[in-house]
Design an enzyme around this catalytic site. Sequence first.
Site, PDB file in Angstrom:
ATOM      1  N   HIS A 280      -0.301   2.905  16.216  1.00  0.00           N
ATOM      2  CA  HIS A 280      -0.100   3.780  15.404  1.00  0.00           C
ATOM      3  C   HIS A 280      -0.622   4.204  14.634  1.00  0.00           C
ATOM      4  O   HIS A 280      -1.676   3.861  14.462  1.00  0.00           O
ATOM      5  CB  HIS A 280       1.539   2.724  14.848  1.00  0.00           C
ATOM      6  CG  HIS A 280       0.936   2.191  13.472  1.00  0.00           C
ATOM      7  ND1 HIS A 280       0.885   0.624  14.124  1.00  0.00           N
ATOM      8  CD2 HIS A 280       1.099   2.375  12.354  1.00  0.00           C
ATOM      9  CE1 HIS A 280       0.869  -0.076  12.999  1.00  0.00           C
ATOM     10  NE2 HIS A 280       0.673   0.900  12.398  1.00  0.00           N
TER      11      HIS A 280
ATOM     12  N   LYS B 139       0.636  -0.854  -0.048  1.00  0.00           N
ATOM     13  CA  LYS B 139       0.026   0.106   0.505  1.00  0.00           C
ATOM     14  C   LYS B 139       1.047   1.667   0.482  1.00  0.00           C
ATOM     15  O   LYS B 139       1.707   1.314   0.917  1.00  0.00           O
ATOM     16  CB  LYS B 139      -0.656  -0.022   1.118  1.00  0.00           C
ATOM     17  CG  LYS B 139      -1.807   1.172   1.227  1.00  0.00           C
ATOM     18  CD  LYS B 139      -2.392   0.751   2.838  1.00  0.00           C
ATOM     19  CE  LYS B 139      -3.836   2.205   2.949  1.00  0.00           C
ATOM     20  NZ  LYS B 139      -3.710   3.102   4.013  1.00  0.00           N
TER      21      LYS B 139
ATOM     22  N   HIS C  15      -4.040   2.822  14.250  1.00  0.00           N
ATOM     23  CA  HIS C  15      -4.954   1.148  14.548  1.00  0.00           C
ATOM     24  C   HIS C  15      -3.472   0.735  14.680  1.00  0.00           C
ATOM     25  O   HIS C  15      -2.322   1.270  14.666  1.00  0.00           O
ATOM     26  CB  HIS C  15      -5.514   1.483  12.939  1.00  0.00           C
ATOM     27  CG  HIS C  15      -4.076   1.296  12.187  1.00  0.00           C
ATOM     28  ND1 HIS C  15      -3.592   2.815  11.642  1.00  0.00           N
ATOM     29  CD2 HIS C  15      -3.676   0.776  11.025  1.00  0.00           C
ATOM     30  CE1 HIS C  15      -2.252   2.436  10.609  1.00  0.00           C
ATOM     31  NE2 HIS C  15      -2.481   1.316  10.534  1.00  0.00           N
TER      32      HIS C  15
ATOM     33  N   ASP D 215      -1.457  -2.915  12.598  1.00  0.00           N
ATOM     34  CA  ASP D 215      -1.683  -3.863  12.023  1.00  0.00           C
ATOM     35  C   ASP D 215      -1.937  -5.150  11.898  1.00  0.00           C
ATOM     36  O   ASP D 215      -1.659  -5.722  13.260  1.00  0.00           O
ATOM     37  CB  ASP D 215      -0.101  -4.152  10.666  1.00  0.00           C
ATOM     38  CG  ASP D 215       0.387  -2.201  10.342  1.00  0.00           C
ATOM     39  OD1 ASP D 215      -0.290  -1.024  10.371  1.00  0.00           O
ATOM     40  OD2 ASP D 215       1.438  -2.472   9.780  1.00  0.00           O
TER      41      ASP D 215
END
EC number: 1.14.20.4
Length: 357
Positions: free
Chosen positions: A288, A213, A232, A234
């Site tokens: 993060h 991404k 969020h 990962d």
Amino acid sequence: MVEVERVENLANSGIKSIPKEYIRPKEELESINDVFQEEKKEDGPQVPTIDLQNIESEDETIREQCIEELKKAAMDWGVMHLINHGVPVDLMERVKKAGEEFFGLPVEEKEKYANDQATGKIQGYGSKLANNASGQLEWEDYFFHLVYPEDKRDLSLWPKTPSDYVEATSEYAKYLRLLATKVFKALSVGLGLEPDRLEKEVGGLEELLLQMKINYYPKCPQPELALGVEAHTDVSALTFILHNMVPGLQLFYEGKWVIAKCVPDSIVMHIGDTLEILSNGKFKSILHRGLVNKEKVRISWAVFCEPPKDKIVLKPLPEMVSAETPAKFPPRTFAQHIEHKLFRRNEQEELVPETKD
């Protein structure tokens, strides 16, 4: 197909204030500061830098010391700058140049690669849709596609311009796949497991997917009100990140937001939820987010190493569970874990009463 407002268009339109759907909730705004000032701070905790040069050393003592440092960073922070990682620096520069050139194209050119999340076509050029109760949006556009294994790629979705994009990105994915194996081995040994154990548990060579991404964060007229990416963790096993040396990554460490400094020629690596689950919480998947700024465009290249969606049940490994440390996570497939996170987030948002203007 849903018409999506591209953040780049907004940023280039000359607006002095950002639309309300990009403004973060009040409780978040208190912790959003100037990213360049934050990066200059010398006091307080700093994201660790791990030198991987000796990760496969013939000398057992030297090798064990490198593994120990990696393990400590994975347990304490769950994120680190990797140096001497084995990925050629000139290849990293080619990947960055190709991505920058793609995002330098006119928006209408990039639209030819637009994704369509409503129909499940998630690969391609996109911007976040308001898929939560608050209608909150992030200050970024992105390009998302699978880069490894090669037989699972759809090259028809990859940018044709610039001409080096396919070759540089393909080559980079191969190197990252080798790096992932090295890291999985070291972390397995660090947990007292067989060297190939963690990699097997996330799908091995055949099934582990690498998804790239490219995040494009345009200049923002009111950076103190917005986020490039909201807080969020990962879902991946590991995430590898390159960036264009503009700071923006923030980690929530010991109750405070800490900015990651820019380390030349490094790759930022996150431990994701998948390894946190397998290790029963010994390794940390850190919260993060991404800050934006007024002066510089920030671009980052994140590659998520993900297990197959439904073929593997993720749960704490038996060796990580005991009477003193019972399993912290219920068994779920990767797809179920993602669903659970989305459901939980939407549930939390519904608990917050909407305030009317």
